[in-house]
Design a protein around this motif. Structure first.
Motif, PDB file in Angstrom:
ATOM      1  N   ILE A   1     -26.305  -2.075  28.988  1.00  0.00           N
ATOM      2  CA  ILE A   1     -25.956  -3.392  28.440  1.00  0.00           C
ATOM      3  C   ILE A   1     -26.567  -3.567  27.050  1.00  0.00           C
ATOM      4  O   ILE A   1     -25.907  -4.070  26.121  1.00  0.00           O
ATOM      5  CB  ILE A   1     -26.423  -4.518  29.387  1.00  0.00           C
ATOM      6  N   LEU A   2     -27.804  -3.148  26.897  1.00  0.00           N
ATOM      7  CA  LEU A   2     -28.442  -3.222  25.582  1.00  0.00           C
ATOM      8  C   LEU A   2     -27.648  -2.410  24.558  1.00  0.00           C
ATOM      9  O   LEU A   2     -27.461  -2.839  23.406  1.00  0.00           O
ATOM     10  CB  LEU A   2     -29.881  -2.700  25.658  1.00  0.00           C
ATOM     11  N   LYS A   3     -27.152  -1.251  24.984  1.00  0.00           N
ATOM     12  CA  LYS A   3     -26.370  -0.394  24.081  1.00  0.00           C
ATOM     13  C   LYS A   3     -25.022  -1.045  23.751  1.00  0.00           C
ATOM     14  O   LYS A   3     -24.585  -1.045  22.590  1.00  0.00           O
ATOM     15  CB  LYS A   3     -26.160   0.978  24.714  1.00  0.00           C
ATOM     16  N   PHE A   4     -24.335  -1.594  24.781  1.00  0.00           N
ATOM     17  CA  PHE A   4     -23.063  -2.282  24.547  1.00  0.00           C
ATOM     18  C   PHE A   4     -23.223  -3.327  23.441  1.00  0.00           C
ATOM     19  O   PHE A   4     -22.428  -3.401  22.501  1.00  0.00           O
ATOM     20  CB  PHE A   4     -22.586  -3.000  25.807  1.00  0.00           C
ATOM     21  N   ARG A   5     -24.257  -4.123  23.581  1.00  0.00           N
ATOM     22  CA  ARG A   5     -24.422  -5.280  22.703  1.00  0.00           C
ATOM     23  C   ARG A   5     -24.913  -4.873  21.314  1.00  0.00           C
ATOM     24  O   ARG A   5     -24.544  -5.497  20.315  1.00  0.00           O
ATOM     25  CB  ARG A   5     -25.347  -6.299  23.373  1.00  0.00           C
ATOM     26  N   LYS A   6     -25.681  -3.804  21.260  1.00  0.00           N
ATOM     27  CA  LYS A   6     -26.080  -3.281  19.958  1.00  0.00           C
ATOM     28  C   LYS A   6     -24.868  -2.746  19.209  1.00  0.00           C
ATOM     29  O   LYS A   6     -24.682  -2.997  18.003  1.00  0.00           O
ATOM     30  CB  LYS A   6     -27.131  -2.183  20.134  1.00  0.00           C
ATOM     31  N   ASP A   7     -24.016  -1.982  19.938  1.00  0.00           N
ATOM     32  CA  ASP A   7     -22.811  -1.422  19.321  1.00  0.00           C
ATOM     33  C   ASP A   7     -21.834  -2.520  18.893  1.00  0.00           C
ATOM     34  O   ASP A   7     -21.044  -2.330  17.966  1.00  0.00           O
ATOM     35  CB  ASP A   7     -22.110  -0.467  20.297  1.00  0.00           C
ATOM     36  N   ALA A   8     -21.891  -3.673  19.598  1.00  0.00           N
ATOM     37  CA  ALA A   8     -21.010  -4.789  19.263  1.00  0.00           C
ATOM     38  C   ALA A   8     -21.543  -5.617  18.111  1.00  0.00           C
ATOM     39  O   ALA A   8     -20.907  -6.585  17.680  1.00  0.00           O
ATOM     40  CB  ALA A   8     -20.801  -5.674  20.491  1.00  0.00           C
ATOM     41  N   GLY A   9     -22.708  -5.250  17.617  1.00  0.00           N
ATOM     42  CA  GLY A   9     -23.270  -5.957  16.473  1.00  0.00           C
ATOM     43  C   GLY A   9     -24.096  -7.169  16.817  1.00  0.00           C
ATOM     44  O   GLY A   9     -24.385  -8.003  15.956  1.00  0.00           O
ATOM     45  N   ILE A  10     -24.481  -7.284  18.097  1.00  0.00           N
ATOM     46  CA  ILE A  10     -25.321  -8.410  18.506  1.00  0.00           C
ATOM     47  C   ILE A  10     -26.775  -8.064  18.196  1.00  0.00           C
ATOM     48  O   ILE A  10     -27.371  -7.199  18.832  1.00  0.00           O
ATOM     49  CB  ILE A  10     -25.139  -8.715  20.003  1.00  0.00           C
ATOM     50  N   LYS A  11     -27.330  -8.714  17.220  1.00  0.00           N
ATOM     51  CA  LYS A  11     -28.674  -8.384  16.761  1.00  0.00           C
ATOM     52  C   LYS A  11     -29.758  -9.114  17.545  1.00  0.00           C
ATOM     53  O   LYS A  11     -30.845  -8.595  17.757  1.00  0.00           O
ATOM     54  CB  LYS A  11     -28.803  -8.703  15.273  1.00  0.00           C
ATOM     55  N   LYS A  12     -29.445 -10.328  17.970  1.00  0.00           N
ATOM     56  CA  LYS A  12     -30.453 -11.134  18.651  1.00  0.00           C
ATOM     57  C   LYS A  12     -30.359 -10.918  20.154  1.00  0.00           C
ATOM     58  O   LYS A  12     -29.556 -11.531  20.848  1.00  0.00           O
ATOM     59  CB  LYS A  12     -30.267 -12.610  18.315  1.00  0.00           C
ATOM     60  N   GLN A  13     -31.151 -10.006  20.672  1.00  0.00           N
ATOM     61  CA  GLN A  13     -31.230  -9.776  22.105  1.00  0.00           C
ATOM     62  C   GLN A  13     -32.628  -9.271  22.450  1.00  0.00           C
ATOM     63  O   GLN A  13     -33.318  -8.713  21.597  1.00  0.00           O
ATOM     64  CB  GLN A  13     -30.149  -8.796  22.574  1.00  0.00           C
ATOM     65  N   PRO A  14     -33.064  -9.494  23.674  1.00  0.00           N
ATOM     66  CA  PRO A  14     -34.419  -9.085  24.069  1.00  0.00           C
ATOM     67  C   PRO A  14     -34.539  -7.572  24.171  1.00  0.00           C
ATOM     68  O   PRO A  14     -33.534  -6.846  24.130  1.00  0.00           O
ATOM     69  CB  PRO A  14     -34.597  -9.756  25.437  1.00  0.00           C
ATOM     70  N   ASN A  15     -35.756  -7.088  24.337  1.00  0.00           N
ATOM     71  CA  ASN A  15     -35.966  -5.652  24.534  1.00  0.00           C
ATOM     72  C   ASN A  15     -35.469  -5.194  25.902  1.00  0.00           C
ATOM     73  O   ASN A  15     -35.143  -4.028  26.090  1.00  0.00           O
ATOM     74  CB  ASN A  15     -37.454  -5.313  24.394  1.00  0.00           C
ATOM     75  N   SER A  16     -35.442  -6.117  26.841  1.00  0.00           N
ATOM     76  CA  SER A  16     -34.971  -5.810  28.195  1.00  0.00           C
ATOM     77  C   SER A  16     -34.474  -7.087  28.855  1.00  0.00           C
ATOM     78  O   SER A  16     -34.991  -8.178  28.590  1.00  0.00           O
ATOM     79  CB  SER A  16     -36.100  -5.203  29.034  1.00  0.00           C
ATOM     80  N   TYR A  17     -33.461  -6.928  29.717  1.00  0.00           N
ATOM     81  CA  TYR A  17     -32.949  -8.072  30.477  1.00  0.00           C
ATOM     82  C   TYR A  17     -33.530  -8.109  31.888  1.00  0.00           C
ATOM     83  O   TYR A  17     -33.163  -8.972  32.694  1.00  0.00           O
ATOM     84  CB  TYR A  17     -31.421  -8.013  30.555  1.00  0.00           C
ATOM     85  N   ILE A  18     -34.412  -7.183  32.201  1.00  0.00           N
ATOM     86  CA  ILE A  18     -34.958  -7.083  33.554  1.00  0.00           C
ATOM     87  C   ILE A  18     -35.960  -8.203  33.823  1.00  0.00           C
ATOM     88  O   ILE A  18     -36.866  -8.446  33.027  1.00  0.00           O
ATOM     89  CB  ILE A  18     -35.626  -5.720  33.780  1.00  0.00           C
ATOM     90  N   VAL A  19     -35.766  -8.892  34.942  1.00  0.00           N
ATOM     91  CA  VAL A  19     -36.707  -9.905  35.417  1.00  0.00           C
ATOM     92  C   VAL A  19     -37.596  -9.233  36.467  1.00  0.00           C
ATOM     93  O   VAL A  19     -37.114  -8.767  37.500  1.00  0.00           O
ATOM     94  CB  VAL A  19     -35.970 -11.105  36.048  1.00  0.00           C
TER      95      VAL A  19
END
Length: 378
Positions: A29-47
Motif C-alpha cells: 500500500i505504501l508503494k501504491f501510494r508513493k507511485d501515485a504521487g501521494i507524498k503525505k503518508q505515514p511510515n506505516s499503516y500498521i496499528v
C-alpha cells in the motif's frame, strides 16, 4: 488513484499468524501510494496490538496506537495452528475458535472509536458449518452475526465454501474474493519449469465434486479448455468423523487419455479426495495431473502426497498463502505458492479510497490479457 482520497486515516491490525502477510500488505500500500504521487503518508499503516494471556488461559487485546476516526482493517488467519499460548503451564495451540475470539477482543478494544471496521478473514471461520443438516449448529452464521453486532461494516473473505452464507448478515458488506487470476498467472509462469502453459488446448479442467462445478466451468471458459466432473458416492448408512464415508469417486466427462488435467477446488483438507481422484485419472491414461486450490490445509500431513508424487499420480499443487502452509509443503517439489499480498493490498487501498471493487474482483479481463501476452490461443 485519487491523490486526495487518502489522508492517513488507514489502520491495519495484524493478528497472530499473519505477521509477514500483513507487513507485506502494508508495504504494498505504501508503494501504491508513493507511485501515485501521494507524498503525505505515514511510515506505516500498521496499528500495533498486544494479544496476551493470563495463566488460566484467559486472553485480552490491547491497542498500542490510537484508532480514533481511522478506517481499520483487521487481518486474521483462523487456520494458523502454529500460534500458541500457555495455560496452567501447558502450551496450547490456537484453533479457529481462539483466533476468532482474538478478532472479537480487538473489536472490543476498538470500542466503536474507529470510523469503520473491516475484518479480512481469508479462510472463513466455520465455513463448512454453513447450513443445517439435522440437529447441527450454524457456527458460520452465528459468527458473522456476532461481528455485525460488534460494529464490523465489511467482511472480506476468499473463495468461501458457500457464498450464500452472506444472507445471514444482509446489512453488512460481504465481499467474497477469488484468487483465480493469481493462480492462473502462477500456473503460466511455471511453464518455464515444464508446466502446462503450452498444453492448454490439450487440458481438461476437472471438478472434484458437484459443489465445485461452477469454479471448474469458469476456469474452462477463460482458458478455452474442456471440463469434467467427479461425484462422490457415499455410504449413507454410517458416519465416520461426523461424515458419511466416500465409497468411490465416479468420473463424468470426455476421454481423459493423454490429456493434461487441472483439478480445481476451494480447499484441500486431508487431501484424500484429491489423491483418490488423481490416481483414478492417471489410471485412465491422463498425461499429467495438476491441482489448483485456494487453501491447502494438509490436515493429515504431506506424506501421502509425497508418495503419490513419487509414483507419478500427481505433478503439482498450486495454492495461495492466504492461510498457513507447513514448511515441509512449501519446500516440496510438487508445491507452488501463489502470493496474494499485492491483490489484498489493492482491495484495501480501493476500499479505503471508497472506490468500487468491481474492477479488482473481475478476473476475466486480466486473465484474457495474460493469455494473449503469454501465448496466442486459436
Amino acid at each position: 488513484m485519487n491523490k486526495e482520497a487518502t489522508n492517513g486515516d488507514l489502520g491495519i491490525v495484524i493478528l497472530d499468524g499473519m505477521k509477514n502477510f500483513g507487513e507485506n500488505i502494508n508495504n504494498e500500500i505504501l508503494k501504491f501510494r508513493k507511485d501515485a504521487g501521494i507524498k503525505k503518508q505515514p511510515n506505516s499503516y500498521i496499528v500495533n496490538v498486544e494479544l496476551s494471556r493470563f495463566a488460566n488461559g484467559e486472553g485480552k487485546a490491547k491497542l498500542k496506537d490510537t484508532v480514533r476516526g481511522k478506517d481499520i482493517y483487521i487481518i486474521a488467519d483462523i487456520g494458523n495452528y502454529t500460534c500458541t499460548y500457555n495455560m496452567y503451564g501447558i502450551e496450547n495451540r490456537k484453533g479457529p475458535d481462539e483466533h476468532f475470539q482474538d478478532i472479537k477482543r480487538v473489536l472490543s478494544a476498538i470500542g466503536g472509536k474507529a470510523r469503520r471496521v473491516t475484518v479480512i478473514m481469508p479462510l472463513m471461520y466455520a465455513s463448512r458449518q454453513h447450513r443445517r443438516k439435522g440437529r447441527e449448529s450454524l457456527d458460520c452464521a452465528m459468527a458473522l452475526q456476532e461481528l455485525e453486532k460488534m460494529g464490523v461494516t465489511t467482511i472480506l473473505t476468499f473463495d468461501v465454501h458457500d457464498p450464500n452464507i452472506q444472507n445471514a448478515i444482509p446489512l453488512v458488506s460481504f465481499e467474497n474474493l477469488y484468487p483465480t487470476y493469481s493462480i492462473i498467472k502462477r500456473i503460466l509462469l511455471a511453464e518455464k519449469e515444464g508446466d502446462i502453459r503450452e498444453k492448454i488446448k490439450n487440458t481438461i479442467i476437472v471438478s472434484p465434486d458437484t459443489g465445485a462445478m461452477d469454479r471448474a466451468i469458469y476456469y474452462a471458459g477463460v482458458l478455452g479448455a474442456d471440463v469434467g466432473l467427479f461425484y462422490k458416492r457415499r455410504d449413507f448408512s454410517k458416519l465416520v468423523d461426523g461424515k458419511n464415508p466416500i465409497v468411490a469417486h465416479e468420473y463424468l466427462g470426455t476421454d481423459i487419455k493423454d490429456k493434461e488435467v487441472l483439478i480445481v477446488d476451494d480447499m484441500i483438507a486431508s487431501g484424500e479426495s484429491v489423491l483418490d481422484i488423481a490416481k483414478t485419472l492417471k489410471e485412465k491414461g491422463a498425461k499429467s495431473i495438476n491441482v489448483a486450490t485456494t487453501f491447502a490445509l494438509f490436515t493429515e500431513g504431506t506424506e501421502k502426497i509425497d508418495e503419490y508424487y513419487k509414483k507419478g499420480y500427481l505433478d503439482k499443487i498450486f495454492s495461495t498463502n492466504l492461510t498457513y502452509v507447513p514448511q515441509n509443503a512449501l519446500e516440496a517439489p510438487w508445491f507452488y505458492k501463489v502470493p496474494l499480498e499485492k491483490f489484498t493490498a489493492k482491495v484495501i487501498d480501493y476500499l479505503n479510497c471508497d472506490k468500487s471493487l468491481s474492477v479488482v474482483m473481475d478476473a476475466t479481463l486480466g486473465i484474457n490479457e495474460l493469455l494473449k501476452k503469454e501465448k496466442s490461443i486459436e
